[in-house]
Design an enzyme around this catalytic site. Sequence first.
Site, PDB file in Angstrom:
ATOM      1  N   GLY A 106      45.180  47.525  40.183  1.00 55.52           N
ATOM      2  CA  GLY A 106      44.242  48.499  39.623  1.00 55.52           C
ATOM      3  C   GLY A 106      42.879  47.863  39.408  1.00 55.52           C
ATOM      4  O   GLY A 106      42.605  46.774  39.916  1.00 55.52           O
ATOM      5  N   ARG A 142      32.824  37.139  40.824  1.00 59.21           N
ATOM      6  CA  ARG A 142      33.730  37.970  40.015  1.00 59.21           C
ATOM      7  C   ARG A 142      35.135  37.365  40.012  1.00 59.21           C
ATOM      8  O   ARG A 142      35.640  36.940  41.027  1.00 59.21           O
ATOM      9  CB  ARG A 142      33.825  39.379  40.593  1.00 59.21           C
ATOM     10  CG  ARG A 142      34.908  40.243  39.920  1.00 59.21           C
ATOM     11  CD  ARG A 142      35.082  41.555  40.658  1.00 59.21           C
ATOM     12  NE  ARG A 142      35.984  42.463  39.968  1.00 59.21           N
ATOM     13  CZ  ARG A 142      37.277  42.614  40.270  1.00 59.21           C
ATOM     14  NH1 ARG A 142      37.808  41.907  41.245  1.00 59.21           N
ATOM     15  NH2 ARG A 142      38.023  43.463  39.599  1.00 59.21           N
ATOM     16  N   VAL A 143      35.745  37.348  38.843  1.00 58.81           N
ATOM     17  CA  VAL A 143      37.166  37.012  38.754  1.00 58.81           C
ATOM     18  C   VAL A 143      37.866  38.275  38.262  1.00 58.81           C
ATOM     19  O   VAL A 143      37.481  38.847  37.240  1.00 58.81           O
ATOM     20  CB  VAL A 143      37.415  35.850  37.766  1.00 58.81           C
ATOM     21  CG1 VAL A 143      38.908  35.574  37.630  1.00 58.81           C
ATOM     22  CG2 VAL A 143      36.694  34.581  38.242  1.00 58.81           C
ATOM     23  N   ASP A 175      41.618  40.525  37.506  1.00 61.82           N
ATOM     24  CA  ASP A 175      42.761  40.326  36.615  1.00 61.82           C
ATOM     25  C   ASP A 175      43.896  39.530  37.245  1.00 61.82           C
ATOM     26  O   ASP A 175      44.677  38.868  36.541  1.00 61.82           O
ATOM     27  CB  ASP A 175      43.337  41.689  36.214  1.00 61.82           C
ATOM     28  CG  ASP A 175      43.800  42.443  37.470  1.00 61.82           C
ATOM     29  OD1 ASP A 175      42.947  42.761  38.312  1.00 61.82           O
ATOM     30  OD2 ASP A 175      45.021  42.659  37.628  1.00 61.82           O
ATOM     31  N   GLY A 227      40.464  45.665  37.977  1.00 61.09           N
ATOM     32  CA  GLY A 227      40.668  44.427  37.232  1.00 61.09           C
ATOM     33  C   GLY A 227      40.000  44.412  35.874  1.00 61.09           C
ATOM     34  O   GLY A 227      40.557  43.894  34.896  1.00 61.09           O
ATOM     35  N   THR A 274      46.461  45.073  47.234  1.00 55.63           N
ATOM     36  CA  THR A 274      47.192  44.146  46.378  1.00 55.63           C
ATOM     37  C   THR A 274      48.705  44.213  46.610  1.00 55.63           C
ATOM     38  O   THR A 274      49.267  45.282  46.759  1.00 55.63           O
ATOM     39  CB  THR A 274      46.909  44.512  44.916  1.00 55.63           C
ATOM     40  OG1 THR A 274      45.522  44.375  44.713  1.00 55.63           O
ATOM     41  CG2 THR A 274      47.655  43.618  43.960  1.00 55.63           C
TER      42      THR A 274
HETATM   43  N1  ASP Z   1      43.383  44.259  40.426  1.00 58.62           N
HETATM   44  C1  ASP Z   1      42.590  43.834  41.559  1.00 58.62           C
HETATM   45  C2  ASP Z   1      41.229  43.400  41.070  1.00 58.62           C
HETATM   46  O1  ASP Z   1      40.622  44.084  40.287  1.00 58.62           O
HETATM   47  C3  ASP Z   1      42.435  44.868  42.612  1.00 58.62           C
HETATM   48  C4  ASP Z   1      43.674  45.586  43.058  1.00 58.62           C
HETATM   49  O2  ASP Z   1      44.636  45.709  42.348  1.00 58.62           O
HETATM   50  O3  ASP Z   1      43.707  46.089  44.155  1.00 58.62           O
HETATM   51  O4  ASP Z   1      40.736  42.391  41.511  1.00 58.62           O
END
Ligand code: ASP
Length: 201
Positions: free
Chosen positions: A122, A98-99, A101, A124, A70
């Site tokens: 993090g 899946r969606v 955050d 999601g 990310t």
């Molecule tokens: N927050 C993202 C998700 O859960 C993943 C990430 O931060 O790497 O889709």
Amino acid sequence: MLLARAIMEKSDHVFLIGEGAEGFAREQGLPFEDAAYFLTEARVVEQTEAKKRRAIGLDHAQEGEGKLGTVGAVARDRWGHLAAATSTGGVTNQSRGRVGDSPVIGAGTYADNVSCAISCTGVGEHLLRTSLARTAALFIEYRGMSAAEAAGAAIWLLVAKVKGQGGLIIVDRNGTCARAYSTPAMRTATAQNGEIRVATT
Ligand code: ASP
């Protein structure tokens, strides 16, 4: 980004997903790439391994040099406009449909000129359950916290409420930057008045 802008400027909506979003993008004549464009060897290996282990996980939680994933950005311009953006591939081996955050305003991304701009990373599901970005913004807007206090308080709450794994970066309306995280590390950089600072943990 082109699609997000088109939704903002040329539709009555804030958020389109799936086939509807794709249809809208075609109507707007936006460029499309073949599915192969989004595949890299490293990601295919990661996905295959995760499937074997029937595991889902954060790509950047892995050991070694493979800490890529990310990318979040927050910015304040000279007029005080605040903006946030979060780009992610989600989590490895996630279910179809899946969606996470990242695109959800108030969970992984948030900006409001009255308080701050925030981008999160993090797990999601943890960030969605705690509306983490909006929660941190509320700490600034209604409790008068500084950016650093709000970042710390939001991560404290993430851990206390859902044992959450995540992190966030903030720039507030005065241009003060802060970050906090409950993951082992989170790499960040700031550029302020021509000075660039990089933090590798
Ligand atoms: N927050 C993202 C998700 O859960 C993943 C990430 O931060 O790497 O889709």
